[in-house]
Design an enzyme around this catalytic site. Structure first.
Site, short mmCIF file in Angstrom:
data_model
loop_
_atom_site.label_atom_id
_atom_site.label_comp_id
_atom_site.label_asym_id
_atom_site.label_seq_id
_atom_site.Cartn_x
_atom_site.Cartn_y
_atom_site.Cartn_z
N ASP A 1 40.03 36.58 31.92
CA ASP A 1 41.45 36.55 32.23
C ASP A 1 41.95 37.99 32.37
O ASP A 1 41.68 38.83 31.50
CB ASP A 1 42.24 35.84 31.13
CG ASP A 1 41.95 34.34 31.07
OD1 ASP A 1 41.46 33.81 32.09
OD2 ASP A 1 42.21 33.72 30.03
N HIS B 1 48.76 34.42 33.86
CA HIS B 1 47.67 35.40 33.91
C HIS B 1 46.80 35.05 35.13
O HIS B 1 47.06 34.05 35.79
CB HIS B 1 46.82 35.36 32.62
CG HIS B 1 46.08 34.10 32.42
ND1 HIS B 1 46.65 32.95 31.87
CD2 HIS B 1 44.78 33.75 32.70
CE1 HIS B 1 45.77 31.98 31.81
NE2 HIS B 1 44.61 32.45 32.32
N HIS C 1 42.99 33.98 36.15
CA HIS C 1 41.64 33.62 35.76
C HIS C 1 40.72 34.03 36.92
O HIS C 1 40.88 33.60 38.06
CB HIS C 1 41.52 32.10 35.51
CG HIS C 1 40.13 31.67 35.20
ND1 HIS C 1 39.57 31.78 33.94
CD2 HIS C 1 39.17 31.10 36.00
CE1 HIS C 1 38.34 31.31 33.97
NE2 HIS C 1 38.07 30.88 35.22
N HIS D 1 34.50 30.25 27.85
CA HIS D 1 35.21 30.76 29.01
C HIS D 1 34.23 31.08 30.15
O HIS D 1 33.28 31.83 29.97
CB HIS D 1 35.97 32.05 28.61
CG HIS D 1 37.12 32.37 29.50
ND1 HIS D 1 37.69 33.63 29.55
CD2 HIS D 1 37.84 31.61 30.38
CE1 HIS D 1 38.69 33.64 30.40
NE2 HIS D 1 38.81 32.39 30.91
#
Length: 268
Positions: A165, A240, A242, A161
């Protein structure tokens, strides 16, 4: 043969002699400042001169002296009254000037105080604005990190990642974390609708998977300003936000977003 006057009986002085004596007496009083320059009327003959054998120039001089003294006293009183009026006028003018000076001094002091207060208010406003512009906030107020930085999963092409998030339902308000300029606003491939902002310190932040965008490239933004709404566009499994922190506007320049926000004073 010599003429001899009988003794024991004297004649009264002639009128010429008496007038001469009167003149001498008046002259003496005049020299002493009693009669001054007005003794001359004493020489004016009156019809009663023959009937007042005992009247003398000295008596007339004394009477005139009293009249002159009265006139001089009245003149002195008038002069004193004028002097008193002038002194009172000068005192009033002096007091008026002092009062005017005091009023002006107070007005000047009030003006200086007002100007100082205004300057201080402006300085405080500038300082508050500077702090506000340099302040950083959460990208979604009251949210929390649902996926950490560098988490590994096959969901990401890089294998880990590149941001974090933030938990958000569809349509939550997304705000700029700090002041800066929008350098990208539109479709971002796997990021869906995304925004990239360059901040005043030269760093960048990215906001991905937005359902809508409310800013455009080149626009300046302030901390907490709404820039879009959260969503689920791009490569996602649900709505959501990011969020990435970067040293450059391009992919691959990411840094730890949580550490970045904390370094800018955000309590996260």
């Amino acid at each position: 043969m010599a003429f001899t006057r009988a003794t024991g009986k004297h004649r009264r002085p002639s009128r010429a002699a008496r007038v001469g004596a009167n003149v001498a007496g008046i002259a003496t009083l005049t020299a002493a400042g009693v009669v001054a320059g007005v003794a001359a009327p004493a020489f004016a003959a009156s019809p009663d001169d023959a009937q007042r054998p005992e009247d003398t120039g000295l008596t007339q001089a004394v009477v005139l002296s009293d009249r002159v003294a009265d006139g001089v006293g009245e003149q002195a009183q008038m002069q004193q009254g004028s002097a008193d009026q002038a002194a009172a006028r000068e005192q009033a003018e002096s007091e008026a000037k002092q009062q005017a000076a005091l009023v002006k001094k107070r007005a000047d002091e009030a003006k200086r105080k007002a100007e100082a207060e205004r300057a201080e208010a402006e300085r405080a406003a500038r300082e508050a604005e500077r702090k506000r512009l340099n302040a950083f906030v959460m990208p979604i107020a009251g949210s929390f990190v649902s996926t950490t930085y560098k988490a590994t999963s096959g969901l990401w092409s890089s294998g880990s990642h590149t941001g974090v998030d933030f938990h958000a339902g569809e349509g939550s308000v997304v705000q700029a974390v700090g002041a800066g300029t929008v350098v990208e606003a539109g479709w971002g491939g796997a990021y869906g609708n995304n925004i990239v902002i360059q901040h005043n310190d030269g760093t960048y932040t990215q906001y991905g998977h937005l359902s809508s965008i409310s800013v455009s490239a080149g626009q300046t933004v302030t901390p907490g300003q709404q820039i879009g709404l959260s969503g689920s566009t791009g490569n996602v499994t649900g709505p959501h936000l990011h969020f990435e922190a970067r040293t450059a506007p391009t992919y691959g320049s990411d840094i730890d977003p949580v550490a970045y926000l904390r370094a800018h004073g955000v309590n996260i």
